[in-house]
Design an enzyme around this catalytic site. Structure first.
Site, PDB file in Angstrom:
ATOM      1  N   ASN A 143      -7.447  -9.875  -4.907  1.00  0.00           N
ATOM      2  CA  ASN A 143      -8.621  -9.004  -4.753  1.00  0.00           C
ATOM      3  C   ASN A 143      -9.936  -9.775  -4.773  1.00  0.00           C
ATOM      4  O   ASN A 143     -10.950  -9.312  -5.314  1.00  0.00           O
ATOM      5  CB  ASN A 143      -8.610  -7.897  -5.804  1.00  0.00           C
ATOM      6  CG  ASN A 143      -8.256  -6.541  -5.175  1.00  0.00           C
ATOM      7  OD1 ASN A 143      -8.676  -6.252  -4.048  1.00  0.00           O
ATOM      8  ND2 ASN A 143      -7.492  -5.733  -5.884  1.00  0.00           N
TER       9      ASN A 143
ATOM     10  N   ASP B 245      -2.031 -10.079  -4.488  1.00  0.00           N
ATOM     11  CA  ASP B 245      -3.349  -9.631  -4.034  1.00  0.00           C
ATOM     12  C   ASP B 245      -4.339  -9.982  -5.132  1.00  0.00           C
ATOM     13  O   ASP B 245      -4.407  -9.307  -6.154  1.00  0.00           O
ATOM     14  CB  ASP B 245      -3.295  -8.126  -3.786  1.00  0.00           C
ATOM     15  CG  ASP B 245      -4.633  -7.546  -3.363  1.00  0.00           C
ATOM     16  OD1 ASP B 245      -5.641  -8.285  -3.362  1.00  0.00           O
ATOM     17  OD2 ASP B 245      -4.675  -6.335  -3.050  1.00  0.00           O
TER      18      ASP B 245
ATOM     19  N   ASP C  10      -4.964 -12.186  -0.247  1.00  0.00           N
ATOM     20  CA  ASP C  10      -3.610 -12.469  -0.740  1.00  0.00           C
ATOM     21  C   ASP C  10      -3.345 -13.969  -0.652  1.00  0.00           C
ATOM     22  O   ASP C  10      -3.626 -14.591   0.380  1.00  0.00           O
ATOM     23  CB  ASP C  10      -2.604 -11.667   0.079  1.00  0.00           C
ATOM     24  CG  ASP C  10      -2.897 -10.175   0.035  1.00  0.00           C
ATOM     25  OD1 ASP C  10      -2.427  -9.506  -0.894  1.00  0.00           O
ATOM     26  OD2 ASP C  10      -3.671  -9.685   0.916  1.00  0.00           O
TER      27      ASP C  10
ATOM     28  N   ASP D  39      -2.189  -1.945   4.968  1.00  0.00           N
ATOM     29  CA  ASP D  39      -3.508  -2.486   5.309  1.00  0.00           C
ATOM     30  C   ASP D  39      -3.601  -3.982   4.973  1.00  0.00           C
ATOM     31  O   ASP D  39      -4.566  -4.645   5.343  1.00  0.00           O
ATOM     32  CB  ASP D  39      -4.649  -1.687   4.671  1.00  0.00           C
ATOM     33  CG  ASP D  39      -4.472  -1.428   3.193  1.00  0.00           C
ATOM     34  OD1 ASP D  39      -3.462  -1.856   2.612  1.00  0.00           O
ATOM     35  OD2 ASP D  39      -5.357  -0.778   2.603  1.00  0.00           O
ATOM     36  N   HIS D  40      -2.594  -4.486   4.279  1.00  0.00           N
ATOM     37  CA  HIS D  40      -2.440  -5.931   4.113  1.00  0.00           C
ATOM     38  C   HIS D  40      -1.293  -6.392   5.007  1.00  0.00           C
ATOM     39  O   HIS D  40      -0.413  -5.592   5.368  1.00  0.00           O
ATOM     40  CB  HIS D  40      -2.082  -6.278   2.667  1.00  0.00           C
ATOM     41  CG  HIS D  40      -3.157  -5.968   1.671  1.00  0.00           C
ATOM     42  ND1 HIS D  40      -3.835  -6.929   0.954  1.00  0.00           N
ATOM     43  CD2 HIS D  40      -3.667  -4.781   1.249  1.00  0.00           C
ATOM     44  CE1 HIS D  40      -4.714  -6.363   0.136  1.00  0.00           C
ATOM     45  NE2 HIS D  40      -4.625  -5.048   0.292  1.00  0.00           N
TER      46      HIS D  40
ATOM     47  N   TYR E 170      -1.041  -8.047  -8.921  1.00  0.00           N
ATOM     48  CA  TYR E 170      -2.003  -7.221  -8.194  1.00  0.00           C
ATOM     49  C   TYR E 170      -3.243  -7.106  -9.083  1.00  0.00           C
ATOM     50  O   TYR E 170      -3.279  -6.321 -10.029  1.00  0.00           O
ATOM     51  CB  TYR E 170      -1.404  -5.842  -7.895  1.00  0.00           C
ATOM     52  CG  TYR E 170      -2.385  -4.848  -7.329  1.00  0.00           C
ATOM     53  CD1 TYR E 170      -3.195  -5.166  -6.250  1.00  0.00           C
ATOM     54  CD2 TYR E 170      -2.503  -3.572  -7.878  1.00  0.00           C
ATOM     55  CE1 TYR E 170      -4.099  -4.247  -5.732  1.00  0.00           C
ATOM     56  CE2 TYR E 170      -3.390  -2.644  -7.363  1.00  0.00           C
ATOM     57  CZ  TYR E 170      -4.183  -2.993  -6.292  1.00  0.00           C
ATOM     58  OH  TYR E 170      -5.074  -2.081  -5.792  1.00  0.00           O
TER      59      TYR E 170
ATOM     60  N   ASP F 176       0.821  -1.214   0.000  1.00  0.00           N
ATOM     61  CA  ASP F 176       0.000   0.000   0.000  1.00  0.00           C
ATOM     62  C   ASP F 176       0.858   1.269   0.000  1.00  0.00           C
ATOM     63  O   ASP F 176       0.710   2.128   0.876  1.00  0.00           O
ATOM     64  CB  ASP F 176      -0.950   0.005   1.196  1.00  0.00           C
ATOM     65  CG  ASP F 176      -1.981   1.130   1.096  1.00  0.00           C
ATOM     66  OD1 ASP F 176      -2.361   1.492  -0.024  1.00  0.00           O
ATOM     67  OD2 ASP F 176      -2.408   1.669   2.153  1.00  0.00           O
TER      68      ASP F 176
ATOM     69  N   GLU G  27       1.092  -3.075  -5.054  1.00  0.00           N
ATOM     70  CA  GLU G  27       0.697  -1.698  -4.746  1.00  0.00           C
ATOM     71  C   GLU G  27       1.855  -0.867  -4.233  1.00  0.00           C
ATOM     72  O   GLU G  27       1.778  -0.272  -3.154  1.00  0.00           O
ATOM     73  CB  GLU G  27      -0.476  -1.660  -3.759  1.00  0.00           C
ATOM     74  CG  GLU G  27      -1.823  -1.800  -4.444  1.00  0.00           C
ATOM     75  CD  GLU G  27      -2.961  -1.157  -3.663  1.00  0.00           C
ATOM     76  OE1 GLU G  27      -3.516  -1.850  -2.789  1.00  0.00           O
ATOM     77  OE2 GLU G  27      -3.289   0.018  -3.922  1.00  0.00           O
TER      78      GLU G  27
END
Lengths: 342, 342
Positions: free
Chosen positions: A232, A230, A302, A327-328, A191, A92, A118
DNA sequence: CCTAAGATG
DNA sequence: CATCGTAGG
């Protein structure tokens, strides 16, 4: 057909440690702290519960790693311990992550390969501290849009080949996938596009899923594939805290979940869920909003997803939910690779 | 002709202190710490030198005020001490300023009137903490552009009339001037348009200067005027650290300086420079860049400019360069007003 | 609630 | 080098 591979690997390692071969541990074997109960079955004990940690996500303290045991004594199907570790973290924003002490994670985890997502930084703005890490080579793929998306790979051993993007004009401007070829496998660091608030980009996501699957299947015909990143999506209800209320939200739509199901149907395995089929509360992402992480209101987004024929090599797949800085949280995959994998 | 005056004054003071009349001090007289050497001449001692203060501009500490003497025993021409204090501060974002403890300045300075510039906040986003300050009424004029410019006035005594803007369509959309009428004077709180990098908005500034001058002259025909605010010009070489290198930069162009000269030629006085004609290193603004404030590389951009016929009332005009919380510091004007000023 | 860029100063 | 707004998540 593949375009020519570029290697962004301008700096030699500064240390005299020398390069590690893949399949060689980066430090001496540690005695495991837990009992050495043989794990003959694929089913494992659940990861330890998080303590009542009140640490903030912005904590810069270098002490956060002191409480974490990075050793792993899990065995593969032939009762062999891991000899290669791959880690993966959606940071992030790599510059913010750097400021929060992200590099210390590398020093403690000491993975053979670390995939980042990210990074939110164009190539020329990457601080020298992150491009020049002793002992690692690095590959970067940045978005054309400034400060958006972007992925990177640190690796102790040079890849044989590195492919940037999916070779698809529509999907390749955002820095979402690097494919690194090693002797025994392909590694994908990705990602996956978020479907957006109100699912405004769900179409793009579906298109991505389609091209991504093609890409993975093509690779898998040649060598086994390790996909990490990630994705998502939380695949099943067990993979997020609030499945009911998120059925029409990005990350848990039927369409996205079906995409994962299809991928796994092509001969790939969600390693964490294979090893811990009933483990609930195991997440890799928590919104910064509403103090979600402290309440463990999260999502498992993830993954390490591997070709089924790599399963004999699988030792463990873990979630580093004690590690802060994004945040991950990071995840790590432990494999024992032998020449039989070639 | 003037449009109807609006008063944004919805909340009664919460304290039981009651309203102060203008001309009444907000707290008991304090014994001045300095010697009471009579200041019969207009010429004053220079303000104390700043100590080797390494405080950052983002310091939130409530202790910054402990070292500052807010008392003032300066006398006017008739040897009378002040009975009204007006303060003025370009806060560079009232919400950030609030977070840095800006309200503590009010508690320590206790002005009868406080004018703020660059609040950078639309009316509906102003935190209740800043709109509802016990003992003060408030008037606000916000820019139509979000988070840009904007001015406000706190006053212990209600103004008789409040005029928002210059009544000029081209110039009145950015929240740059409030004119408050009191019994004995007009008070103008203004944030003069910056001429911009490469002087891209110098034309607009010139237009402003013209309309502003008209406005001030019209008022001055009726009552004496007190102008305060960020005039966005350093009048003379003494008013900034680097006059030579800034001759073609916003804030020290010949055009802007001439504008100030013209205004003063209309019967107005730059109170600080009148009282301290030779005081160098006296600035009210320091760029956040290059650690300018620690090096006192600054500009005097904030002024109290008053009608000449108010000069008999003038006790002091000071720069609060020890007060942090913005890239500007506050300034304060001390007057002794009697019925003779009516 | 965080990251980032961009505009403004 | 700060303040904002906005986009993105």
């Amino acid at each position: 057909e593949e375009q020519e591979m570029e290697v962004d690997d301008t700096k030699p390692a500064k240390t005299k440690r020398g390069q590690k071969k893949i399949g060689e541990k980066t430090e001496p074997e540690e005695e495991p702290l837990d009992s050495v109960e043989p794990t003959s079955k694929r089913r494992r004990k659940a990861p330890e519960e998080k303590g009542g940690d009140t640490k903030k996500t912005t904590n810069k303290s270098s002490t956060q790693y002191d409480k974490i045991d990075f050793s792993n004594s899990s065995k593969n199907a032939q009762n062999r311990e891991w000899n290669i570790k791959i880690s993966c973290w959606n940071v992030d924003g790599i510059r913010a992550w750097l400021g929060k002490g992200g590099l210390e994670y590398i020093a403690h985890e000491k993975p053979n390969i670390l995939c980042l997502q990210e990074i939110k930084c164009s190539r020329d703005k990457l601080p020298e501290e992150v491009t020049n890490i002793p002992g690692y080579h690095a590959y970067w793929l940045c978005s054309e849009k400034e400060g958006y998306a972007g992925v990177g790979i640190y690796t102790t051993k040079l890849a044989m080949n590195v492919q940037y993007g999916l070779q698809n004009k529509e999907l390749d401007d955002e820095g979402r996938i690097i494919t690194a070829e090693y002797e025994q496998f392909y590694l994908i660091c990705t990602y996956v596009p978020n479907s957006g608030r109100k699912l405004v980009t769900l179409d793009k996501r579906m298109k991505w899923n389609e091209e991504f699957r093609k890409h993975v299947k093509t690779l898998d015909e040649k060598k086994p594939v390790i996909i990490c990143g990630d994705m998502n999506v939380s695949h099943n209800e067990i993979d997020l805290t609030n499945p009911k209320s998120n059925k029409r939200n990005a990350g848990f739509t039927d369409e996205e979940r079906a995409g994962m199901t299809e991928l796994l149907g092509d001969g790939f395995v969600d390693t964490f869920r294979l090893l811990y089929p009933d483990k609930s509360g195991a997440y890799t992402f928590w919104s910064y909003m509403f103090n979600s992480r402290a309440k463990n209101v999260g999502w498992r987004l993830d993954y390490f997803i591997i070709s089924e024929r790599l399963l004999p090599s699988l030792c463990d797949s873990v979630i580093r939910d004690q590690v802060y800085g994004s945040d991950h949280c990071p995840i790590s995959l432990f494999l024992h690779l032998t020449s039989a994998d070639k």
